[in-house]
Motif scaffolding. Sequence first.
Motif, mmCIF file in Angstrom:
data_model
loop_
_atom_site.group_PDB
_atom_site.id
_atom_site.type_symbol
_atom_site.label_atom_id
_atom_site.label_comp_id
_atom_site.label_asym_id
_atom_site.label_seq_id
_atom_site.Cartn_x
_atom_site.Cartn_y
_atom_site.Cartn_z
ATOM 1 N N MET A 1 -12.468 -9.466 -16.259
ATOM 2 C CA MET A 1 -13.167 -8.199 -16.421
ATOM 3 C C MET A 1 -12.371 -7.037 -15.815
ATOM 4 S SD MET A 1 -16.014 -8.913 -17.995
ATOM 5 C CE MET A 1 -17.229 -7.684 -17.621
ATOM 6 N N LEU A 2 -11.726 -7.274 -14.652
ATOM 7 C CA LEU A 2 -10.948 -6.236 -14.004
ATOM 8 C C LEU A 2 -9.515 -6.272 -14.513
ATOM 9 C CD1 LEU A 2 -12.158 -6.481 -10.289
ATOM 10 C CD2 LEU A 2 -13.088 -5.117 -12.143
ATOM 11 N N ASP A 3 -8.951 -5.089 -14.732
ATOM 12 C CA ASP A 3 -7.560 -5.016 -15.178
ATOM 13 C C ASP A 3 -6.585 -5.067 -14.008
ATOM 14 O OD1 ASP A 3 -8.551 -4.877 -17.669
ATOM 15 O OD2 ASP A 3 -8.044 -2.788 -18.056
ATOM 16 N N PHE A 4 -6.939 -4.370 -12.914
ATOM 17 C CA PHE A 4 -6.065 -4.438 -11.744
ATOM 18 C C PHE A 4 -6.843 -4.010 -10.510
ATOM 19 C CE2 PHE A 4 -5.676 -0.030 -12.992
ATOM 20 C CZ PHE A 4 -5.631 0.655 -11.782
ATOM 21 N N PHE A 5 -6.303 -4.399 -9.356
ATOM 22 C CA PHE A 5 -6.825 -3.987 -8.059
ATOM 23 C C PHE A 5 -5.615 -3.796 -7.154
ATOM 24 C CE2 PHE A 5 -8.858 -3.751 -4.079
ATOM 25 C CZ PHE A 5 -10.218 -3.572 -4.272
ATOM 26 N N SER A 6 -5.537 -2.645 -6.501
ATOM 27 C CA SER A 6 -4.355 -2.344 -5.694
ATOM 28 C C SER A 6 -4.796 -1.787 -4.347
ATOM 29 C CB SER A 6 -3.459 -1.328 -6.411
ATOM 30 O OG SER A 6 -2.344 -0.997 -5.615
ATOM 31 N N ILE A 7 -4.074 -2.193 -3.307
ATOM 32 C CA ILE A 7 -4.280 -1.671 -1.961
ATOM 33 C C ILE A 7 -2.942 -1.123 -1.482
ATOM 34 C CG2 ILE A 7 -5.022 -2.180 0.395
ATOM 35 C CD1 ILE A 7 -6.518 -4.607 -0.713
ATOM 36 N N PHE A 8 -2.925 0.168 -1.167
ATOM 37 C CA PHE A 8 -1.677 0.774 -0.716
ATOM 38 C C PHE A 8 -1.985 1.804 0.365
ATOM 39 C CE2 PHE A 8 -3.191 3.026 -4.443
ATOM 40 C CZ PHE A 8 -3.144 4.351 -4.079
ATOM 41 N N SER A 9 -0.981 2.090 1.155
ATOM 42 C CA SER A 9 -1.138 3.073 2.226
ATOM 43 C C SER A 9 -0.942 4.476 1.668
ATOM 44 C CB SER A 9 -0.118 2.812 3.334
ATOM 45 O OG SER A 9 1.193 3.068 2.867
ATOM 46 N N LYS A 10 -1.380 5.470 2.447
ATOM 47 C CA LYS A 10 -1.216 6.852 2.011
ATOM 48 C C LYS A 10 0.247 7.285 2.044
ATOM 49 C CE LYS A 10 -5.826 8.521 3.106
ATOM 50 N NZ LYS A 10 -6.654 9.509 3.831
ATOM 51 N N GLY A 11 1.070 6.481 2.676
ATOM 52 C CA GLY A 11 2.498 6.747 2.639
ATOM 53 C C GLY A 11 3.176 6.223 1.388
ATOM 54 N N GLY A 12 2.446 5.463 0.566
ATOM 55 C CA GLY A 12 2.992 4.994 -0.700
ATOM 56 C C GLY A 12 3.442 3.551 -0.697
ATOM 57 N N ILE A 13 3.176 2.769 0.376
ATOM 58 C CA ILE A 13 3.586 1.366 0.440
ATOM 59 C C ILE A 13 2.470 0.500 -0.135
ATOM 60 C CG2 ILE A 13 4.279 -0.518 1.955
ATOM 61 C CD1 ILE A 13 5.291 1.558 3.930
ATOM 62 N N VAL A 14 2.781 -0.300 -1.154
ATOM 63 C CA VAL A 14 1.800 -1.208 -1.753
ATOM 64 C C VAL A 14 1.682 -2.443 -0.865
ATOM 65 C CG1 VAL A 14 1.217 -2.581 -3.770
ATOM 66 C CG2 VAL A 14 2.346 -0.377 -4.055
ATOM 67 N N LEU A 15 0.473 -2.672 -0.334
ATOM 68 C CA LEU A 15 0.252 -3.795 0.571
ATOM 69 C C LEU A 15 -0.198 -5.055 -0.163
ATOM 70 C CD1 LEU A 15 -1.565 -1.883 3.447
ATOM 71 C CD2 LEU A 15 0.868 -2.324 3.187
ATOM 72 N N TRP A 16 -0.967 -4.869 -1.226
ATOM 73 C CA TRP A 16 -1.448 -6.034 -1.991
ATOM 74 C C TRP A 16 -1.909 -5.523 -3.350
ATOM 75 C CZ3 TRP A 16 -5.977 -7.417 -4.402
ATOM 76 C CH2 TRP A 16 -6.095 -8.750 -4.797
ATOM 77 N N TYR A 17 -1.787 -6.380 -4.367
ATOM 78 C CA TYR A 17 -2.271 -5.981 -5.686
ATOM 79 C C TYR A 17 -2.678 -7.214 -6.478
ATOM 80 C CZ TYR A 17 2.114 -7.516 -7.861
ATOM 81 O OH TYR A 17 3.164 -8.266 -8.305
#
Length: 640
Positions: A1-17
């Motif tokens: 059902m979900l296409d994507f889920f992303s967790i990133f910092s406000k500095g632009g570093i992707v922590l998990w997706y």
Amino acid sequence: MLDFFSIFSKGGIVLWYFQGTSQLFTPSINALIKSVILQERSGNNSFTHDALTLKYKLDNEFELVFVVGYQKILQLSYIDKFLTDIQLEFRNRYKNVLQNKANVLVYGYDFDETFNKMLKSCEEESRREAQAGRKMRTFGESEKSKKTVDSMIVNKKEDKKGKGKENKPIKNVGAKEPAPPMEVPTKPQPDPAVNGDGLDEETIRRNREKMFASMSGKKKTSSPVAKKPEPPKKKGKQATKWDLNGTAKDMSSLDFSSKLEGGKEAAINAQNEMPSMEERACVGKMKGGLEDILTNYEEEEDDYEETPSKTSSSSGSSGGGMFSMFKNLVGSKALTSEDLQPALDKMKDHLIAKNVAGDIAVKLCDSVGAKLEGKVLGTFTTIANTVKKTLEEACVQLLVPKRRIDILRDAMEAKQKNRPFVITFCGVNGVGKSTNLAKICFWLVENGFRVLIAACDTFRAGAVEQLRTHTRKLNALHPPEAHNGQTMVHLYEKGYGKDAAGIALEAINYARDCRHDVVLVDTAGRMQDNEPLMKALSKLIKVNQPDLVLFVGEALVGNEAVDQLTKFNQALADHSNMTNPRLIDGIILTKFDTIDDKVGAAISMTYITGQPIVFVGTGQTYTDLRNLNAKAVVNALLKA
């Protein structure tokens, strides 16, 4: 059902997706960051891009952004709860890593498994709730089954009798007792000397004589009665006689043109169109860029330290402005919505009082609340200072344009390509389009550009004559002798009742042939609900494709600015029949000198369109044109 889920910092570093499909979602996330997070529009946690709906949640304590994306056509009721659950789970699991701010990527299979379990649990729970909601009740479970036949019979007579007696106590609950016998009053015997009406025969005789006397027109001398004065007759409505007004018979007395000789009439017209000494003194003062508006507003820092305040019954006299109630709330703890809500409510009222539209004030406060919720205060930092600083940053970020509009630079580039730079002015009636067009024309001539004014307002009487007067004044201020014999300002007109799009097209072609540098297209004022005129404006922009479309609006309006800009943009998009229609590129804010510190219209207009305020009008002379100073406007907005 979900296409994507992303967790990133406000500095632009992707922590998990997490990615559910092979589609590339980078453009959608970049659009969210550029249009919402960086532009301080995070009050609403939903964002639509192409066919995707993106929901996001900010974690201000650890400076994280949680984003989930799914197809726009889906209605997923569990998304908000799932987003909150993932945020709490992620924070609790990796709290030590986030607090140490180590350069360690959090991505791992352990959180993949947790994410899948939580997603499956939320989907199953949502499915069970949906099935329970769709299950129909039996007749025995309904309220109708509990009613009897007697309770559904309506007796209107009993309702009327019982109306108004609901609150009276009922005395007889059991069997009724027999009522006591009523005493029948004896009828008095009539006196033979007295009439049935209680009058004797002598009185009846005198009354008859008086009646006959009044019928015969005789006046009573015994008891004269003063005659009431008749009320004055009401006068009918009289026609007002205006000065210099009359019928065709008065034409000869009202026609002053025939009484003047041709030379005298031309001299009077020329004298009226000659620039004044004040206007002549303005020549040479607008070369280069324009000055900033509101430079006299200095940044004022409110002191929120603990000082004894004067007690007063009024809320505004306690000191500290709209944040005075929070100067004692200090401590190193995370801000909650309960801490912020009083400050945000007072801030919203303050913004509305400064002429910010109501909806925009609510969204701006929600954005500030979303940015501050969960943030940890310093030991000596008050909520008042934090909220004020965040609001100031949000407003400055809104007013700073996403792209800089430099008309002098763009006009010079167009001149090097041997084509005119075209600017179209649009807006509602009476906001000052023609006046500010003349100011911009004066500024361009001061910087050495030859300007052609296209008179495309073919509806308002006197519109062409107004532009003709401005053209003569501008040429008088900048005569051809001062510019190598070139006339700097020309007017292209075709009279009234013509097609505005056709006139603009002819004017642009004429400017290209005659080597004019800039074309200023003046359009008719129109209300945002006038569909025929909005179609005509959309046609003019679609056919001619100007380099810049400027909306001219008043600084006096509040909520009306939102309606005007929204409907103008919507009409330009609906009537263009184009995939990427031309919308409003910038705003001219007029009558800015009449509002003192109620500068909220600038915030409202910029928030709605996302486009910059290019010019600010501050008066009636040609030099009353300024640039917008974002920080000065915000200081005036937050001034108590």
